[in-house]
Write a protein that holds these residues in place. Structure first.
Motif, PDB file in Angstrom:
ATOM      1  N   UNK A   1       9.814   5.615   1.400  1.00 25.15           N
ATOM      2  CA  UNK A   1       9.703   5.228  -0.016  1.00 25.15           C
ATOM      3  C   UNK A   1       9.649   6.428  -0.939  1.00 25.15           C
ATOM      4  N   UNK A   2       9.118   7.543  -0.465  1.00 28.75           N
ATOM      5  CA  UNK A   2       9.070   8.743  -1.308  1.00 28.75           C
ATOM      6  C   UNK A   2      10.454   9.284  -1.610  1.00 28.75           C
ATOM      7  N   UNK A   3      11.449   8.925  -0.800  1.00 30.85           N
ATOM      8  CA  UNK A   3      12.806   9.397  -1.036  1.00 30.85           C
ATOM      9  C   UNK A   3      13.663   8.455  -1.855  1.00 30.85           C
ATOM     10  N   UNK A   4      13.106   7.312  -2.247  1.00 33.02           N
ATOM     11  CA  UNK A   4      13.887   6.340  -3.036  1.00 33.02           C
ATOM     12  C   UNK A   4      13.755   6.679  -4.513  1.00 33.02           C
TER      13      UNK A   4
ATOM     14  N   UNK B   1       0.836  -1.201   0.000  1.00 26.89           N
ATOM     15  CA  UNK B   1       0.000   0.000   0.000  1.00 26.89           C
ATOM     16  C   UNK B   1       0.876   1.259   0.000  1.00 26.89           C
ATOM     17  N   UNK B   2       1.902   1.271   0.841  1.00 24.21           N
ATOM     18  CA  UNK B   2       2.800   2.428   0.878  1.00 24.21           C
ATOM     19  C   UNK B   2       3.556   2.574  -0.439  1.00 24.21           C
ATOM     20  N   UNK B   3       3.913   1.459  -1.057  1.00 22.26           N
ATOM     21  CA  UNK B   3       4.585   1.524  -2.361  1.00 22.26           C
ATOM     22  C   UNK B   3       3.658   2.132  -3.408  1.00 22.26           C
ATOM     23  N   UNK B   4       2.380   1.716  -3.393  1.00 17.26           N
ATOM     24  CA  UNK B   4       1.419   2.289  -4.330  1.00 17.26           C
ATOM     25  C   UNK B   4       1.266   3.791  -4.099  1.00 17.26           C
TER      26      UNK B   4
ATOM     27  N   UNK C   1      17.938  -3.897  -4.204  1.00 16.30           N
ATOM     28  CA  UNK C   1      18.027  -2.436  -4.241  1.00 16.30           C
ATOM     29  C   UNK C   1      16.895  -1.787  -3.444  1.00 16.30           C
ATOM     30  N   UNK C   2      15.648  -2.045  -3.862  1.00 11.66           N
ATOM     31  CA  UNK C   2      14.525  -1.306  -3.276  1.00 11.66           C
ATOM     32  C   UNK C   2      14.269  -1.708  -1.833  1.00 11.66           C
ATOM     33  N   UNK C   3      14.226  -3.015  -1.557  1.00 14.11           N
ATOM     34  CA  UNK C   3      13.929  -3.464  -0.195  1.00 14.11           C
ATOM     35  C   UNK C   3      14.941  -2.956   0.825  1.00 14.11           C
ATOM     36  N   UNK C   4      16.267  -3.060   0.573  1.00 13.79           N
ATOM     37  CA  UNK C   4      17.212  -2.514   1.559  1.00 13.79           C
ATOM     38  C   UNK C   4      17.035  -1.018   1.791  1.00 13.79           C
TER      39      UNK C   4
ATOM     40  N   UNK D   1      -0.142   3.480  11.389  1.00 19.76           N
ATOM     41  CA  UNK D   1       1.150   3.748  12.023  1.00 19.76           C
ATOM     42  C   UNK D   1       2.289   3.015  11.316  1.00 19.76           C
ATOM     43  N   UNK D   2       1.959   2.035  10.501  1.00 14.29           N
ATOM     44  CA  UNK D   2       2.969   1.356   9.695  1.00 14.29           C
ATOM     45  C   UNK D   2       3.078   1.976   8.308  1.00 14.29           C
ATOM     46  N   UNK D   3       1.944   2.402   7.773  1.00 17.85           N
ATOM     47  CA  UNK D   3       1.945   2.918   6.401  1.00 17.85           C
ATOM     48  C   UNK D   3       2.711   4.232   6.300  1.00 17.85           C
ATOM     49  N   UNK D   4       2.474   5.156   7.213  1.00 19.84           N
ATOM     50  CA  UNK D   4       3.064   6.491   7.080  1.00 19.84           C
ATOM     51  C   UNK D   4       4.588   6.504   7.179  1.00 19.84           C
ATOM     52  N   UNK D   5       5.238   5.789   8.135  1.00 19.69           N
ATOM     53  CA  UNK D   5       6.707   5.749   8.107  1.00 19.69           C
ATOM     54  C   UNK D   5       7.249   5.099   6.839  1.00 19.69           C
ATOM     55  N   UNK D   6       6.584   4.046   6.362  1.00 18.48           N
ATOM     56  CA  UNK D   6       7.020   3.413   5.111  1.00 18.48           C
ATOM     57  C   UNK D   6       6.908   4.384   3.950  1.00 18.48           C
TER      58      UNK D   6
END
Length: 288
Positions: free
Chosen positions: A175-178, A90-93, A200-203, A166-171
């Protein structure tokens, strides 16, 4: 600190001193609302009904207390794991979506905060009960009923739904900075999509995973309303026992000892996870 001594400092030192002085009121309020109650609870755990460590001996000598403590950490672990699994895509989307769709997805995350947690829990009571919407849907599809209310499964479902933001927002913030061009570069060099994601992405997204998981895990350990309404005797968490000792039995010594043990166990778990959380992952690129 006197004014002459402040003038003798360098400009940088003066800025640091003034910044610290500006934080003193906030630190005082923090100490008043957080540290003072904690000190009172710790003091009562070793002074009521008589001075000593009898309350802690009682806690560790009672098998039910240890069972409930282990169950509390087990439920918190599964809630955290499920939140990671659901929140990550969801955070990735959210991070790759266009502006309008992103605003809609963010709104879906924030809307639950506008509704009381008690109201949301009562909604789950209606959905999870034996004659609720979920079981009616299963019966209509030809399946048998599943007992969800007054079970650990029902408690987990309710806690995951409440703690998911509380999990989505930190993720999402990480992710917005990757820079997604890193994945395109990996693809151009022959890497498969799965390999480029895991290498790459997961780390790069792990700091968000650790931050969100820490918040969710700590909040899950102290949940009270949701386990009380959705759970039963076999899914009692330590927060419920603390409430019983303090409000029902008026035994602040036992309740305080339970709270201190839970707090100490939480800090112990965080110390174990600290080496992973301290690891640094470089994030390339800026916000898109």
């Amino acid at each position: 600190m006197s004014e002459p001594k402040v003038r003798e400092m360098t400009p940088e030192a003066r800025r640091k001193v003034r910044a610290f002085l500006m934080t003193v009121p906030a630190l005082a309020v923090l100490a008043l609302v957080l540290l003072a109650p904690l000190v009172i609870v710790v003091a009562r755990s070793v002074t009521e009904p008589q001075p000593g460590l009898e309350n802690y001996r009682w806690f560790f000598a009672t098998p039910v207390n240890l069972t409930v403590l282990a169950r509390t950490f087990k439920v918190a672990f599964w809630v955290t794991l499920l939140c990671v699994v659901v929140a990550y895509p969801y955070a990735f989307a959210m991070s790759v979506a266009g502006r309008k769709l992103r605003l809609l997805l963010i709104l879906c995350v924030l809307v639950p905060f506008w509704v009381s947690g008690v109201v949301r829990t009562f909604a789950w009571v209606i959905l999870l009960q034996d004659s609720g919407l979920i079981n009616k849907t299963l019966l209509a599809m030809g399946f048998e009923k599943i007992r969800l209310i007054r079970t650990q499964t029902g408690v987990t479902i309710g806690m995951v739904q409440i703690l998911l933001p509380f999990m989505i927002m930190p993720l999402y913030s990480v992710m917005r900075g990757i820079d997604l061009r890193l994945l395109l570069a990996a693809r151009s060099l022959g890497a498969r999509p799965v390999a480029s994601f895991f290498q790459i992405y997961l780390p790069l997204s792990l700091p968000g995973v650790f931050a969100g998981a820490t918040i969710v895990f700590i909040l899950a350990l102290g949940f009270y309303i949701t386990p009380l309404l959705l759970g039963g005797a076999s899914s009692t968490l330590l927060s419920t026992l603390i409430q019983q000792q303090v409000l029902s039995l008026l035994n602040w010594g036992h309740g305080g000892a339970m709270g201190v043990v839970l707090l100490a166990a939480t800090f112990g778990g965080l110390l174990i996870a600290a080496p992973l959380m301290r690891r640094r992952y470089p994030v390339t690129g800026g916000e898109r």
